[in-house]
Write a protein that holds these residues in place. Structure first.
Motif, short mmCIF file in Angstrom:
data_model
loop_
_atom_site.label_atom_id
_atom_site.label_comp_id
_atom_site.label_asym_id
_atom_site.label_seq_id
_atom_site.Cartn_x
_atom_site.Cartn_y
_atom_site.Cartn_z
N SER A 23 -93.47 -23.72 32.68
CA SER A 23 -93.34 -25.17 32.60
C SER A 23 -93.59 -25.74 33.98
CB SER A 23 -91.95 -25.58 32.11
OG SER A 23 -90.97 -25.24 33.08
N ARG A 24 -93.86 -27.03 34.03
CA ARG A 24 -94.11 -27.68 35.32
C ARG A 24 -92.87 -27.62 36.20
NH1 ARG A 24 -96.75 -33.54 35.16
NH2 ARG A 24 -98.37 -32.23 34.22
N ALA A 25 -91.70 -27.79 35.58
CA ALA A 25 -90.46 -27.77 36.37
C ALA A 25 -90.22 -26.41 37.01
CB ALA A 25 -89.29 -28.15 35.47
N LEU A 26 -90.39 -25.33 36.22
CA LEU A 26 -90.20 -23.99 36.78
C LEU A 26 -91.26 -23.66 37.82
CD1 LEU A 26 -89.08 -21.69 33.81
CD2 LEU A 26 -87.73 -22.49 35.75
N ALA A 27 -92.49 -24.15 37.62
CA ALA A 27 -93.55 -23.90 38.60
C ALA A 27 -93.20 -24.56 39.94
CB ALA A 27 -94.88 -24.42 38.08
N ALA A 28 -92.69 -25.79 39.89
CA ALA A 28 -92.32 -26.48 41.12
C ALA A 28 -91.16 -25.77 41.82
CB ALA A 28 -91.95 -27.92 40.82
N PRO A 84 -84.18 -15.04 32.28
CA PRO A 84 -85.64 -15.17 32.41
C PRO A 84 -86.06 -16.30 33.33
CG PRO A 84 -85.00 -14.85 30.11
CD PRO A 84 -83.74 -15.11 30.88
N ALA A 85 -85.36 -17.44 33.29
CA ALA A 85 -85.71 -18.55 34.18
C ALA A 85 -85.45 -18.16 35.64
CB ALA A 85 -84.91 -19.79 33.82
N LEU A 86 -84.33 -17.50 35.89
CA LEU A 86 -84.05 -17.02 37.23
C LEU A 86 -85.10 -16.03 37.70
CD1 LEU A 86 -80.20 -16.45 36.95
CD2 LEU A 86 -81.32 -18.14 38.40
N ALA A 87 -85.53 -15.14 36.79
CA ALA A 87 -86.54 -14.15 37.14
C ALA A 87 -87.85 -14.83 37.52
CB ALA A 87 -86.76 -13.17 35.99
N ALA A 88 -88.23 -15.88 36.77
CA ALA A 88 -89.49 -16.57 37.05
C ALA A 88 -89.47 -17.19 38.44
CB ALA A 88 -89.73 -17.65 35.99
N VAL A 89 -88.38 -17.87 38.79
CA VAL A 89 -88.29 -18.51 40.11
C VAL A 89 -88.08 -17.47 41.21
CG1 VAL A 89 -86.93 -20.11 41.50
CG2 VAL A 89 -87.47 -20.68 39.13
N ALA A 90 -87.21 -16.50 40.94
CA ALA A 90 -86.91 -15.49 41.96
C ALA A 90 -88.12 -14.62 42.26
CB ALA A 90 -85.74 -14.61 41.51
N THR A 91 -88.96 -14.33 41.24
CA THR A 91 -90.15 -13.51 41.49
C THR A 91 -91.08 -14.21 42.47
OG1 THR A 91 -90.03 -12.49 39.31
CG2 THR A 91 -92.15 -12.41 40.42
N SER A 92 -91.27 -15.52 42.29
CA SER A 92 -92.09 -16.26 43.24
C SER A 92 -91.49 -16.21 44.64
CB SER A 92 -92.22 -17.72 42.80
OG SER A 92 -92.85 -17.82 41.54
N GLY A 93 -90.16 -16.41 44.70
CA GLY A 93 -89.50 -16.44 46.00
C GLY A 93 -89.49 -15.09 46.69
N TYR A 94 -89.10 -14.04 45.96
CA TYR A 94 -88.95 -12.75 46.62
C TYR A 94 -90.28 -12.05 46.86
CZ TYR A 94 -83.98 -12.69 47.18
OH TYR A 94 -82.72 -12.97 47.62
#
Length: 346
Positions: free
Chosen positions: A171-176, A295-305
């Motif tokens: 989603s756009r929110a998770l991408a941001a 899953p939402a945490l994984a999506a954001v954390a994968t980008s970050g880590y």
């Protein structure tokens, strides 16, 4: 890190490639850990990945050759990625049961752990302790502490789901939020892996004093994260993220321009205070986006880590081509980008 770099005779670019390989391992394990935590609950994944993390930490110091050191770093990053997602899912589940916001305080504990590690590293370097012995001892102590904490974790049934999506819908929110996490953790990872080398190389600091840059960064980040939830409650998540990105930029500018041990340590301390709330507030927003948190945490954390490990690799390659201070200037630009992305944290 400076001792291990010298032990294996690695240039900045070669060390950067080792860290880049670790980023690949992390990117593979984080979504899988998120999916597994949905079905089994976050507790068993946290414990299993924690044991793997401590094992890999010891192996990184014991590796007798550069190739084996690289393999240990990949295993370390992969286990770290799995534990990161699962323990954050555990934190979200607990925060939902708490009467007041507490999620950022868990990340404060992470920063105080980094402070303890940097302090122990400084003492070990001053005492001439071999890195292999240092990391093996640390791994044994930390594994014992983690297993002692295991009974206090929420049971698997607290956040396990027999049905539902295993991966977050893009989603756009998770991408941001993912982009915000990318900018933030690239900056954090660069300080973790290059601050001691910068101070050792660009100032009169030896290995013992050079480790204090990371210690100061971790200290202010820890206290900053304790303050992040109350500040976000008063000024909003977006306001805290915007101010933090600008403060981190100012701190790094001081560390790079000062030219002395004192200004370097002070700059990293200011940078830690600025970055403190950015990543936990991004994860908190992701955990409240609806649906299973893992899953939402994984999506954001994968980008970050991925940035946390791949970013320092990029810094190493740029340092080979230019200089380490020039390469770290890229981190300053990303601090400004994080401030510009503050609206995503709403």
């Amino acid at each position: 890190m400076p001792d291990l770099q010298r032990e294996h005779d690695l240039g900045d670019g070669e060390l950067g490639l080792v860290l880049l390989a670790g980023a690949v391992g992390l990117m593979v394990t984080q979504p899988l850990a998120g999916a597994l935590a949905v079905r089994t609950g976050s507790r068993p994944v946290t414990v299993a990945s924690g044991v793997a993390l401590m094992t890999a930490l010891a192996l990184a110091g014991l590796a007798p050759a550069p190739a084996l050191f690289a393999a240990a770093v990949v295993a370390l990053a992969a286990a770290n990625g799995a534990m990161d997602v699962s323990m954050n899912a555990q934190g979200i589940a607990l925060a939902q049961r708490a009467p007041r916001p507490i999620f950022a305080s868990f990340h404060a504990a992470f920063s105080f752990g980094a402070l303890a590690g940097a302090g122990a590293g400084s003492v070990a370097a001053a005492a001439g302790l071999d890195p292999a012995a240092h990391l093996a001892l640390a791994a044994a102590l930390l594994a014992g502490a983690m297993l002692a904490a295991r009974p206090g974790l929420l049971p698997a049934a607290a956040d396990a789901r027999a049905e539902g999506p295993l991966f977050a819908r893009p989603s756009r929110a998770l991408a941001a939020l993912g982009l915000l996490a990318f900018c933030t953790l690239l900056a954090e990872g660069s300080v973790n892996d290059w601050s001691a080398i910068l101070l050792d190389r660009e100032t009169s600091a030896g290995p013992s004093l050079a480790a204090l840059g990371l210690a100061a960064f971790s200290l202010t980040m820890g206290f900053g994260r304790l303050a992040a939830d109350p500040l976000a409650g008063r000024f909003g998540r977006a306001g805290v993220v915007r101010a933090g990105g600008l403060l981190a930029f100012a701190g790094l500018a001081l560390a790079l321009a000062g030219g002395s041990v004192a200004t370097g340590i002070a700059g990293f301390a200011i940078m830690g205070a600025g970055l403190a709330g950015l990543f936990p507030l991004a994860l908190s927003a992701a955990g409240q986006s609806g649906g299973p948190a893992a899953p939402a945490l994984a999506a954001v954390a994968t980008s970050g880590y991925a940035a946390f490990i791949a970013g320092p690799a990029l810094i190493g390659l740029l340092s080979d081509a230019t200089s380490l201070p020039t390469a770290l200037s890229l981190v300053g630009a990303l601090c400004l980008a994080a401030a510009a992305l503050a609206g995503a944290a709403r």
